[in-house]
Design an enzyme around this catalytic site. Structure first.
Site, short mmCIF file in Angstrom:
data_model
loop_
_atom_site.label_atom_id
_atom_site.label_comp_id
_atom_site.label_asym_id
_atom_site.label_seq_id
_atom_site.Cartn_x
_atom_site.Cartn_y
_atom_site.Cartn_z
N ASP A 43 23.98 -14.14 -60.30
CA ASP A 43 25.28 -14.17 -60.97
C ASP A 43 26.40 -14.43 -59.96
OD1 ASP A 43 24.31 -13.48 -63.59
OD2 ASP A 43 24.05 -11.43 -62.88
N ASP A 77 21.29 -14.36 -54.51
CA ASP A 77 21.77 -13.60 -55.67
C ASP A 77 21.89 -14.64 -56.81
OD1 ASP A 77 23.14 -11.62 -57.27
OD2 ASP A 77 25.00 -12.67 -56.74
C1 BG6 Z 1 24.28 -8.46 -61.53
C2 BG6 Z 1 25.72 -8.68 -61.92
O1 BG6 Z 1 23.74 -9.65 -61.06
O2 BG6 Z 1 23.53 -8.02 -62.65
C3 BG6 Z 1 26.30 -7.43 -62.56
O3 BG6 Z 1 26.47 -9.04 -60.76
C4 BG6 Z 1 25.42 -6.98 -63.71
O4 BG6 Z 1 27.61 -7.70 -63.00
C5 BG6 Z 1 23.99 -6.80 -63.23
O5 BG6 Z 1 25.89 -5.76 -64.25
C6 BG6 Z 1 23.03 -6.39 -64.33
O6 BG6 Z 1 22.91 -7.44 -65.26
P1 BG6 Z 1 22.18 -7.31 -66.67
O7 BG6 Z 1 22.04 -8.75 -67.12
O8 BG6 Z 1 20.86 -6.66 -66.43
O9 BG6 Z 1 23.06 -6.50 -67.54
MG MG Z 2 26.57 -11.94 -57.82
#
Ligand code: BG6
Ligand code: MG
Length: 222
Positions: free
Chosen positions: A10, A8
């Site tokens: 984030d 993963d």
């Molecule tokens: C995930 C995060 O990796 O990505 C979430 O954990 C986030 O919090 C999701 O909402 C979507 O991210 P983005 O950058 O497309 O808004």
């Molecule tokens: Mg994560």
């Protein structure tokens, strides 16, 4: 031995989970919905539009906004989030990640990314690790977000491995459920993750020997 490790992004590779929170907190407070870190934990691994839906539900405003207005709120959040990404550099990698990527590569095991973030390519570039990945699943092509296994299955397919040959690493409950549903072995980072095959308190504890021992204990083969 396992054939691939799928990460993963984030909260595992870099601490953007907190930046997502700050951006959502700002947008939510504008429409009168206070959110805190405890609520935010449930948004980890959840796509942008699904996160917004959860925030509106949390504030009892599910019916208050049209689809167009929801898209505008999501865009406002993303603009704040993208602005906050400008500070990312190689120093923003979480502890142990750079070393682990090197160790996995040295052992000829493939490396994949399973992030539902549409900003994932930008973040990998900013961190200077885009070339470390053999395959990154394309979040824009995934219909069902975590906890559905789809993004991990897409990463396995792109890497040319089966889920049973693969370890997944996640910081979100929805992510652990997605890894397990895919039939992979799951490693959870941070506390309060149920169902993880191995739970570590921080990325600092991640290492090649740790993953190898875990595989040996669970799959009983080398
Ligand atoms: C995930 C995060 O990796 O990505 C979430 O954990 C986030 O919090 C999701 O909402 C979507 O991210 P983005 O950058 O497309 O808004
Ligand atoms: Mg994560």
């Amino acid at each position: 031995m396992f054939k691939a490790v799928i990460f993963d992004l984030d909260g595992v590779i870099t601490d953007t989970a907190h930046l997502h929170f700050l951006a959502w907190q700002s947008v939510a407070s504008e429409i009168g919905i206070p959110i805190d870190e405890a609520f935010n934990a449930g948004l980890k691994g959840i796509s942008r539009m699904d996160s917004l839906a959860r925030i509106l539900r949390h504030g009892g405003m599910e019916e208050a906004f049209s689809q167009k207005e929801r898209e505008q709120l999501a865009q406002a959040k993303n603009a704040l989030y993208v602005e906050s990404l400008k500070g990312l550099t190689r120093d923003s990698l979480l502890p142990g990640i750079a070393q682990l990527l090197t160790e996995i590569r040295a052992n000829k095991v493939r490396i994949g990314l399973a992030s539902v973030s549409l900003n994932a390519p930008t973040i990998l570039q900013a961190l200077g690790i885009a070339s470390a990945f053999d395959f990154c699943a394309d979040a824009s092509r995934i219909q069902l977000s975590k906890p559905h296994p789809d993004i991990f299955l897409a990463a396995c397919a792109g890497l040319g491995v089966t889920p049973e040959q693969t370890i997944g690493i996640e910081d979100a409950q929805a992510g652990i459920e997605a890894i397990n549903a895919a039939g992979m072995l799951s490693v959870g980072i941070g506390g309060e993750l149920s169902g993880a095959g191995l739970t570590l308190s921080s990325t600092y504890e991640l290492s090649w020997p740790r993953l190898s021992d875990f595989w040996q204990a669970m799959r009983g083969q080398n």
